[in-house]
Every structure is written in structure tokens, then in C-alpha cells.
Design a protein around this motif. Sequence first.
Motif, short mmCIF file in Angstrom:
data_model
loop_
_atom_site.label_atom_id
_atom_site.label_comp_id
_atom_site.label_asym_id
_atom_site.label_seq_id
_atom_site.Cartn_x
_atom_site.Cartn_y
_atom_site.Cartn_z
N TRP A 70 -4.92 -2.38 5.86
CA TRP A 70 -3.34 -2.82 6.01
C TRP A 70 -3.14 -2.62 7.52
O TRP A 70 -3.31 -1.71 7.87
CB TRP A 70 -2.51 -2.00 5.06
CG TRP A 70 -3.10 -2.34 3.80
CD1 TRP A 70 -3.65 -1.70 2.79
CD2 TRP A 70 -2.19 -3.29 2.89
NE1 TRP A 70 -3.64 -2.27 1.60
CE2 TRP A 70 -2.92 -3.32 1.67
CE3 TRP A 70 -1.28 -4.29 3.04
CZ2 TRP A 70 -2.34 -4.17 0.51
CZ3 TRP A 70 -0.89 -5.16 2.24
CH2 TRP A 70 -1.50 -5.04 0.83
N GLN B 298 2.79 -5.85 6.48
CA GLN B 298 2.33 -5.38 4.93
C GLN B 298 2.85 -6.24 4.10
O GLN B 298 2.43 -6.71 3.08
CB GLN B 298 2.53 -4.30 4.87
CG GLN B 298 1.90 -3.01 5.75
CD GLN B 298 2.34 -1.63 5.40
OE1 GLN B 298 3.22 -1.21 4.68
NE2 GLN B 298 1.62 -0.53 6.15
N PRO C 123 0.89 -1.20 0.06
CA PRO C 123 -0.20 0.04 0.08
C PRO C 123 0.72 1.31 0.21
O PRO C 123 1.87 1.37 0.46
CB PRO C 123 -0.49 -0.02 1.18
CG PRO C 123 0.29 -1.00 2.35
CD PRO C 123 0.95 -1.92 1.55
N LEU D 76 -8.42 -8.02 4.88
CA LEU D 76 -8.27 -6.84 4.05
C LEU D 76 -9.76 -6.91 3.47
O LEU D 76 -10.51 -7.47 3.59
CB LEU D 76 -7.30 -6.76 3.00
CG LEU D 76 -5.86 -6.89 3.53
CD1 LEU D 76 -4.88 -7.22 2.41
CD2 LEU D 76 -5.42 -5.67 4.32
#
Lengths: 164, 162
Positions: free
Chosen positions: B135, B142, B56, B117
Motif C-alpha cells: 500500500w 489508498q 489497510p 499490490l
Amino acid sequence: MTALTIPADSFHTFRVSTPSLVGSPIKIFYPEETKSFSYDEKHIPRDISDLELSLVQIFFECSVSDWDGYGAKPISKDALYEALDFISMIPKSFQLPEIVPEPNGEIGFEWNFGENRILVASVKGTGIVAYAGILGNEELRIRGTEILDNTLFQIFKSIINRIS
Amino acid sequence: MITHYSKYLKVLLIGYLNNLLIKFRIFKSERFARYIFSSSHIKQTSIRPKYAAFLPNYNEKSKKFETSVFRINSLTESAIWEIGDYVENSRNKKAANKISMKGYARFLYKNVIKYQLYITQETSSHPLHANILGWPTEREAQKELAILLAKTAILKMKKTQI
């Protein structure tokens, strides 16, 4: 082939392990015009020099903001130097990883041996390496952070022995 | 020039029509695309994208980690590529360093929620745009999730890539 353009008037100093230049800093200076060289995307690093070259190429590509199109942070020189340190500590018995830039400005290293057999680690210049992996089965996963030292590679050795 | 803008209008119209059809609800079997603009996030010899393609980006406004994706259910292959071109061109208009789309990673919503998620629509830039959210903040966590998402995704390379 992908052409990589290095901005004019830029220079960077690197420490590389190329035999003739071991331990010596190298200043690469592009004074007046934009230089370009080709980076073969199919190229897999065969030795440490190759790996360092890949790292430098990726650093040039990702040292600007938004290099991924989604607002990625630029890779800093601190991250680059730490990545060079990381590379210098990889045991000779290890298969060489691939370099993978991360959108938070970190430099990642990926050891991928196939489905569900992967280890990734990254540095960002703080001396702390973050890593994660799948150990042969999706339910068997590992992740953590360690100081960049030889203890880290003892951990990685046991992981890589398991998944390679 | 008219042709140039009409292509973008077509992409937006396809997006709006699809949005009306799917009525904002995201189904488990729904397909998504993560467009990839870095050659270091793909491997020519692999059908999967690299894990970093899914990592992300931190959104300063929302204070959340987000992975930008697009809803592509019921779209033709050419329409999917047109959205990617639209994303590329929209971005290149605003930035000095130009990027080019290398391909996209196709994945299913069920493989996102499997790992706790979730995806939420975010249509300010495009009617089919959405974000993978939820996240964790830790770097290593991650990475773990990005590895899991990448291993279930199919990489589609842009045909001009050698």
C-alpha cells in the motif's frame, strides 16, 4: 435493524442543521443507564438532518479502538466536527453521500452512482480532505487532497456531474 | 465446552491441511476472503463491499500498511464461515467492545496484483491468514486502490443479518 448502544454517562455536543436548532449546539447526555436506539441499515439519508444523524450514529459506533476487528483507530471528535462542517458545505444540488468510517480514524463520504462511477472523500480533523474516484471507466481515475473550502466542492461538482 | 474447542481445532486443522496442499505459493486465480465486522462497510442492496472494507490498517510492529485476509481456495462455504467465526471469537476474547461478523468480501489474487499490490502469508494467528501489502502511504492513493479492490469483490452476507 441494528441496535446501537450509547455508553452510559457519555455526552457529546454537536452542531446540527435541524431547522429548530440551526446553529445551536446540542448536548446529548446519557446520565445513568445505557441508552439504545435502532439504526436502520437500509436507511438512506434523505436530507441533511438524516445525514447528520447517520454521522452521529457512526461516530458512536466507531469512537472506540478496534471497531473494525483489525485494529482500527477511533474516530476523533475533531474528525466528527470537521465532518459536520463538510456536510454543511455540500451543495443543495448534490445527491447526499453515504457516511463510511475508515480504519485510520477518518470519516469518509461516498457518492456511488454504479459501476466505475464513484467518488469518495474523507476528513480527519486537519482541514485537509483526501479524495479519490473512478470517472466512468476504470482507466479514468482521479485522486488528490484539498483544503476543506468551497473550491473543493467546485472540484467535486465537476466530478459528480460527470459520473451521475 | 469440548464441542466449543473442537470446532476451533477443526478450523485450524482445515487451515493446516490447506496450507500443505497449496505449498505456500499463491496462484493468480486463488480466492481470498476479507471478513467484515462493521455494518458501515456493507450495503444490503449491493453485491459489493464498500471501499473502506479494504483500506489497510497500519501495523506498528511491521511499520507497514496491511489488509488482513484469508486464503479460502478449495474451502467449502461452511468452512469459510467457520474461519470468520474463529476470527470474531478470537478477537472478542481480547477486547471489551464486542464485534460481530457481517459477512465477507470474496476476491481473486489476480485483482490484487493488477493494481501493484501483493499478498504475503502471515500465519502466526491462523494457517490461512495473509496480508495485502504494498500500500502507498498517501490517504488518497489508498482510497483509490481500495475502490478498485472493492469493485472486483463479491460481498457474501452472513445469513443472520437482516
